[in-house]
Enzyme design. Structure first.
Site: not given
Ligand SMILES: NC(=O)c1ccc[n+]([C@@H]2O[C@H](COP(=O)([O-])OP(=O)(O)OC[C@H]3O[C@@H](n4cnc5c(N)ncnc54)[C@H](OP(=O)(O)O)[C@@H]3O)[C@@H](O)[C@H]2O)c1
Length: 259
Positions: A139, A152
């Protein structure tokens, strides 16, 4: 099977769309996720539309035994994957001190351990056949510390570092490793991560999971090392190299502070 590709997390979002793109390119597929009904529906539509063979497996990849059983099952079926797409992952928005440990642990197991374990299980056979493609889902979160999503963001930084190192180890083997780094994208991710009120997901014209899947497949096939989706996201990752990390952590704190 013809140039089979294993895709984790193919029951929704980017993984679901990656399965569609890979099938359209003629790959047979092995799909794994927990929601088998979704996988079976996808299997039927892909087999009908593209004449490819699709196998599905219901499993929770946070569990090491499931990963071994899945690997043994693919061995039993005689499958040596051409491609491995480690897409399954999730996030959760909350101050770290208030997070649910079981959920944070599951995130570490899925986003980091499962991705690493499956790569370790399948890579030797891919090297032995002298060709292969690994696509690991990171990401743009991989490029900065993410306040209120600390685990995360850190998990995606791991994916980037791991896959980038692997790409160099694999030079000359015929196998490539690509890190895919999307920005905010339409999928079930936002709801599952409790990010409904976070401004970055409010933007008009968010890329669709289909947009990211097409881009990711192309990057994987080219053997690109790091693939950041979208011009704005590419610029953002460049900016993260210029700003102090403290500033980056403050920016993520200010842009995604939970309500
Ligand atoms: N959407 C975004 O804005 C965005 C941005 C950057 C990166 N990403 C990354 O893209 C990847 C895909 O996310 P998405 O946006 O497509 O979200 P999504 O629609 O929620 O898809 C997540 C997929 O992972 C699977 N999964 C979740 N937990 C699992 C488990 N324990 N075992 C096996 N499979 C599991 C889900 O299937 P089941 O629930 O059926 O198991 C689902 O197929 C993730 O790694 C995410 O971090 C997303």
């Amino acid at each position: 099977m013809a140039k089979p590709i294993i895709i984790t997390g193919a029951s929704s979002g980017i993984g679901y769309e990656l399965a569609k793109v890979c099938a359209a390119k003629g790959h047979d597929l092995v799909l794994i996720a927990r929601r088998e009904d979704r996988l079976l529906g996808l299997k039927d539509s892909l087999q009908a539309a593209h004449g490819v063979q699709v196998l599905t497996y219901r499993g929770d990849l946070t569990d090491a035994n499931t990963r071994y059983q899945f690997f043994d099952w693919t061995q039993f079926k005689g499958i040596t994957p051409y491609g491995l797409i480690n897409n399954a992952g999730f996030g959760a928005l909350a101050p770290f001190a208030e997070t649910d440990w079981d959920q944070q642990n599951a995130m570490l197991q899925l986003n980091i351990v499962a991705l690493t374990h499956l790569t370790r299980l399948y890579l030797p056979s891919m090297i032995a056949q002298g060709q292969g493609r690994i696509l690991n889902m990171a990401s743009i979160a991989a490029f900065l510390p993410g306040s209120y999503m600390a685990v995360y963001y850190a998990s995606k930084a791991y994916v980037l570092s791991f896959t980038d190192a692997l790409a160099t180890e694999l030079e000359g083997t015929g196998v490539t490793a690509t890190t895919l780094c999307p920005g905010p994208t339409e999928s079930e991710f936002q709801d599952k991560a409790a990010m409904q009120n976070v401004a970055m997901f409010d933007a008009k014209n968010l890329p669709t999971s289909g947009d990211v899947a097409i881009y990711g497949y192309q990057a994987m096939e080219k053997g690109q090392r790091i693939a950041v989706h979208g011009t704005k996201n590419k610029m953002l990752t460049l900016v993260t190299r210029l700003l102090p990390r403290k500033k980056l952590a403050e920016i993520s704190r200010d842009t995604q502070k939970p309500a």
